[in-house]
Design an enzyme around this catalytic site. Structure first.
Site, mmCIF file in Angstrom:
data_model
loop_
_atom_site.group_PDB
_atom_site.id
_atom_site.type_symbol
_atom_site.label_atom_id
_atom_site.label_comp_id
_atom_site.label_asym_id
_atom_site.label_seq_id
_atom_site.Cartn_x
_atom_site.Cartn_y
_atom_site.Cartn_z
ATOM 1 N N ALA A 124 0.715 -1.105 0.011
ATOM 2 C CA ALA A 124 0.203 0.113 0.142
ATOM 3 C C ALA A 124 0.996 1.307 -0.139
ATOM 4 O O ALA A 124 1.365 1.576 0.972
ATOM 5 C CB ALA A 124 -0.913 -0.008 1.368
ATOM 6 N N THR A 126 0.025 3.869 -2.800
ATOM 7 C CA THR A 126 -0.840 5.023 -3.332
ATOM 8 C C THR A 126 -1.870 5.505 -2.627
ATOM 9 O O THR A 126 -2.407 5.036 -1.839
ATOM 10 C CB THR A 126 -1.450 4.371 -4.925
ATOM 11 O OG1 THR A 126 -0.504 3.764 -5.634
ATOM 12 C CG2 THR A 126 -2.136 5.344 -5.660
ATOM 13 N N GLY A 131 -0.615 8.700 -7.127
ATOM 14 C CA GLY A 131 0.410 7.503 -7.084
ATOM 15 C C GLY A 131 1.804 7.716 -7.488
ATOM 16 O O GLY A 131 2.695 6.907 -6.860
ATOM 17 N N SER A 132 1.864 8.684 -8.534
ATOM 18 C CA SER A 132 3.118 8.620 -8.987
ATOM 19 C C SER A 132 4.207 9.345 -8.264
ATOM 20 O O SER A 132 5.270 8.958 -8.095
ATOM 21 C CB SER A 132 2.947 9.558 -10.526
ATOM 22 O OG SER A 132 2.365 8.828 -11.523
ATOM 23 N N PHE A 156 -6.504 2.276 -4.654
ATOM 24 C CA PHE A 156 -6.113 1.266 -5.506
ATOM 25 C C PHE A 156 -5.146 0.093 -4.935
ATOM 26 O O PHE A 156 -4.199 -0.291 -5.708
ATOM 27 C CB PHE A 156 -5.605 2.001 -6.622
ATOM 28 C CG PHE A 156 -6.237 2.869 -7.423
ATOM 29 C CD1 PHE A 156 -7.230 2.435 -8.471
ATOM 30 C CD2 PHE A 156 -6.241 4.183 -7.005
ATOM 31 C CE1 PHE A 156 -8.137 3.170 -9.157
ATOM 32 C CE2 PHE A 156 -7.140 5.041 -7.935
ATOM 33 C CZ PHE A 156 -8.027 4.480 -8.874
ATOM 34 N N THR A 158 -4.263 -3.440 -4.400
ATOM 35 C CA THR A 158 -4.413 -4.682 -4.894
ATOM 36 C C THR A 158 -4.854 -5.952 -3.609
ATOM 37 O O THR A 158 -3.729 -5.930 -2.795
ATOM 38 C CB THR A 158 -3.362 -5.128 -5.987
ATOM 39 O OG1 THR A 158 -3.360 -4.382 -7.018
ATOM 40 C CG2 THR A 158 -3.724 -6.905 -6.529
ATOM 41 N N GLU A 366 2.234 -0.466 -10.234
ATOM 42 C CA GLU A 366 3.653 -0.717 -9.991
ATOM 43 C C GLU A 366 4.441 0.345 -10.458
ATOM 44 O O GLU A 366 5.652 0.195 -11.085
ATOM 45 C CB GLU A 366 4.190 -2.029 -10.790
ATOM 46 C CG GLU A 366 5.216 -2.895 -9.823
ATOM 47 C CD GLU A 366 4.830 -3.005 -8.495
ATOM 48 O OE1 GLU A 366 3.809 -3.230 -7.968
ATOM 49 O OE2 GLU A 366 5.937 -3.194 -7.696
ATOM 50 N N THR A 368 3.762 4.025 -12.997
ATOM 51 C CA THR A 368 3.239 4.027 -14.718
ATOM 52 C C THR A 368 4.541 3.986 -15.387
ATOM 53 O O THR A 368 5.672 4.052 -14.929
ATOM 54 C CB THR A 368 2.555 5.124 -14.970
ATOM 55 O OG1 THR A 368 3.722 6.480 -14.655
ATOM 56 C CG2 THR A 368 1.183 5.452 -14.147
HETATM 57 C C1 LIG Z 1 -5.124 -2.249 -11.278
HETATM 58 C C2 LIG Z 1 -4.233 -1.561 -10.406
HETATM 59 C C3 LIG Z 1 -3.810 -2.078 -9.330
HETATM 60 C C4 LIG Z 1 -3.161 -1.135 -8.525
HETATM 61 N N1 LIG Z 1 -2.529 -1.777 -7.320
HETATM 62 C C5 LIG Z 1 -1.696 -0.947 -6.485
HETATM 63 C C6 LIG Z 1 -1.347 -1.473 -5.072
HETATM 64 O O1 LIG Z 1 -1.508 -2.676 -4.811
HETATM 65 N N2 LIG Z 1 -0.541 -0.698 -4.390
HETATM 66 C C7 LIG Z 1 -0.467 0.510 -4.501
HETATM 67 O O2 LIG Z 1 0.188 1.186 -3.745
HETATM 68 N N3 LIG Z 1 -0.827 1.185 -5.919
HETATM 69 C C8 LIG Z 1 -1.473 0.376 -6.654
HETATM 70 N N4 LIG Z 1 -2.215 0.793 -7.678
HETATM 71 C C9 LIG Z 1 -1.963 2.275 -8.011
HETATM 72 C C10 LIG Z 1 -0.970 2.706 -9.173
HETATM 73 O O3 LIG Z 1 0.495 2.281 -8.523
HETATM 74 C C11 LIG Z 1 -1.149 3.871 -9.495
HETATM 75 O O4 LIG Z 1 -2.435 4.322 -10.220
HETATM 76 C C12 LIG Z 1 0.013 4.807 -10.266
HETATM 77 O O5 LIG Z 1 1.239 4.779 -9.490
HETATM 78 C C13 LIG Z 1 -0.080 6.111 -10.914
HETATM 79 O O6 LIG Z 1 -0.850 6.795 -9.884
HETATM 80 P P1 LIG Z 1 -1.892 7.603 -10.231
HETATM 81 O O7 LIG Z 1 -3.218 6.582 -10.695
HETATM 82 O O8 LIG Z 1 -2.406 8.546 -9.189
HETATM 83 O O9 LIG Z 1 -1.936 8.505 -11.368
HETATM 84 P P2 LIG Z 1 -1.248 10.010 -11.479
HETATM 85 O O10 LIG Z 1 0.020 10.078 -10.749
HETATM 86 O O11 LIG Z 1 -2.156 10.856 -11.217
HETATM 87 O O12 LIG Z 1 -0.693 9.958 -12.916
HETATM 88 C C14 LIG Z 1 -1.412 10.250 -13.917
HETATM 89 C C15 LIG Z 1 -0.740 10.255 -15.278
HETATM 90 O O13 LIG Z 1 0.176 11.263 -15.365
HETATM 91 C C16 LIG Z 1 1.558 10.668 -15.677
HETATM 92 N N5 LIG Z 1 2.551 11.344 -14.902
HETATM 93 C C17 LIG Z 1 2.455 11.687 -13.492
HETATM 94 N N6 LIG Z 1 3.628 12.449 -13.329
HETATM 95 C C18 LIG Z 1 4.381 12.512 -14.234
HETATM 96 C C19 LIG Z 1 5.715 12.903 -14.468
HETATM 97 N N7 LIG Z 1 6.469 13.483 -13.823
HETATM 98 N N8 LIG Z 1 5.826 12.816 -15.924
HETATM 99 C C20 LIG Z 1 5.378 12.583 -16.963
HETATM 100 N N9 LIG Z 1 4.020 11.849 -16.618
HETATM 101 C C21 LIG Z 1 3.720 11.545 -15.473
HETATM 102 C C22 LIG Z 1 1.491 9.219 -15.218
HETATM 103 O O14 LIG Z 1 2.142 8.456 -16.042
HETATM 104 C C23 LIG Z 1 -0.047 8.875 -15.620
HETATM 105 O O15 LIG Z 1 -0.118 8.490 -16.892
HETATM 106 C C24 LIG Z 1 -2.794 0.073 -8.451
HETATM 107 C C25 LIG Z 1 -3.242 0.674 -9.989
HETATM 108 C C26 LIG Z 1 -4.112 -0.146 -10.714
HETATM 109 C C27 LIG Z 1 -4.830 0.463 -11.908
#
Ligand SMILES: Cc1cc2nc3c(=O)[nH]c(=O)nc-3n(C[C@H](O)[C@H](O)[C@H](O)COP(=O)(O)OP(=O)(O)OC[C@H]3O[C@@H](n4cnc5c(N)ncnc54)[C@H](O)[C@@H]3O)c2cc1C
Length: 381
Positions: A124, A126, A131-132, A156, A158, A366, A368
């Protein structure tokens, strides 16, 4: 069709036993798992009984005492049958690696045996606001006496619904900013102050619950700290080196299964008086799919062999390369596999569309693929 990997006899025995199990117990049910959005408990039990969850648990604790190579073989083979089922292995990898690199002896004695029993671990990091950028983590763990008091939300997550243990990245150094001041905690599913929030309805990887975790004044003994306080990101990078390589193997399994299905189809589907597989445009498409899979598979098992030999220097950006490249290849290969089946590929009668939906998720979680490229570019530049 898959080129032979240079495996030891033991590794090949493990791989082929998992391959056989997947063929019998998992692959025939993959479509049903997707449809019902549920992985049957008996499949989790079979994986546990086969020792798949104990691959990274040392022998002295009753595990198989294997390494990342075997973990990747398991991810790849299970993913060929069902990407969703492979998801359950990843949590157990997180658990075993965090104990190996950050666990105390007491934690190892208590939790290694737990890892082997069930798919009971979730990672955990995110949070709803992002999440990024893990440096934006707001979940606070404030030390009071012998306990951390945790407040915040994780999203999110898993397997968050079923997990008994959470390896969680939280802010232990109050007032700190960025990734400094984060720590990893091993949290036993709390009985008080803890609840499951929103359950996501996903496009793919169905059958694996992805949920929100809510912590309200949750008390966790300070002995649950993994690694050094305030240095959670140092440990997290080691974990990600393992798990991102695992995700890459997972993607390769998905891509390989899609390729094999499509090849079999086009060899038996005539158009214009000959099999589709006889057209050079189609043959070149298949060549590109297969070559990309083989190339990234080689990278994955090279990284795994580095980890298994204890060569950790430089592994973090390599794992980022493997994660990004393998999941992009899985997306490309599964899309092309849909194309190769024509209209049938677009229907739920065939597995291609499920494999394509599953591949999309692998590009996002894991970290993006954009984040993987940031890691690689920071290393290079
Ligand atoms: C099916 C699924 C399972 C998951 N399981 C887990 C889990 O078990 N544990 C956990 O902790 N998380 C989990 N996640 C969360 C996942 O790790 C996050 O969704 C991911 O890290 C992206 O974070 P966000 O969704 O907040 O997107 P954001 O961080 O909001 O990003 C949105 C978009 O902007 C891009 N972006 C962001 N910053 C930059 C930058 N500096 N330069 C260029 N592009 C950028 C990203 O690549 C993405 O395309 C899961 C997600 C999914 C879909």
């Amino acid at each position: 069709m898959m080129m032979k990997l240079l495996l030891t006899e033991d590794q090949e025995r493990l791989r082929s036993s998992i391959e056989k199990m997947v063929r019998i117990d998992i692959a025939p049910r993959a479509s049903e798992i997707d449809e019902k959005d549920e992985v049957p408990v008996d499949i989790i039990n079979i994986m546990s009984e086969m020792g798949i969850f104990s691959i990274l648990v040392p022998e002295e604790y009753g595990g198989l005492g294997c390494g990342l190579t075997e973990a990747c073989l398991a991810m790849e083979e299970v993913s060929k049958g069902s990407v969703s089922c492979a998801s359950y292995i990843l949590g157990q990898i997180f658990g075993a690696v965090s104990l190996r690199y950050g666990g105390t002896e007491a934690q190892r004695e208590t939790y290694y045996p737990e890892i082997m029993k069930d798919a009971n671990i979730a990672f955990a990091a995110t949070e709803p606001q992002g999440g990024s950028d893990l440096g934006g983590i707001r979940t606070k763990a404030v030390l009071k006496g012998d306990h951390y008091i945790i407040n915040g939300r994780k999203s999110f997550i898993t397997n968050g619904d079923n997990a008994q243990y959470y390896v969680s990245l939280v802010r232990t150094e109050q007032g700190s900013v960025g990734t400094k001041g984060l720590s990893l905690l091993w949290i036993e599913r709390p009985s008080e102050g803890f609840s499951i929030g929103k359950k996501e309805k996903k496009m793919g990887c169905r059958g694996v619950p992805v949920v929100e975790l809510i912590f309200e004044d949750v008390k966790v003994p300070k002995s649950q700290l993994l690694g050094e306080k305030g240095k959670g990101m140092v440990l997290a990078r080691i974990l990600f080196s393992y798990t991102r390589t695992g995700v890459a193997a997972w993607a390769v399994g998905n891509a390989q299964a899609a390729l094999e299905y499509a090849v079999n189809y086009i060899k038996n589907r005539p158009q214009f008086g000959q099999m589709i597989s006889e057209y050079q445009a189609i043959r070149f498409m298949v060549v590109e799919m297969a070559t990309k899979i083989e190339a990234v598979r080689s990278l994955i098992y090279r990284i795994a062999s580095m980890a298994d030999r204890g060569v950790m220097e430089g592994i973090h950006p390599l794992a980022a390369m493997a994660k990004w490249y393998a999941t992009d290849i899985a997306m490309e290969v599964t899309m092309k596999a849909v194309q190769l089946l024509g209209a049938y590929g677009y229907t739920k009668e065939f597995p291609m569309e499920r494999m394509m939906r599953d591949a999309k998720g692998l590009q996002i979680f894991e970290g993006t693929n954009e984040i993987q490229k940031i890691i690689i570019s920071n290393h290079l530049l």
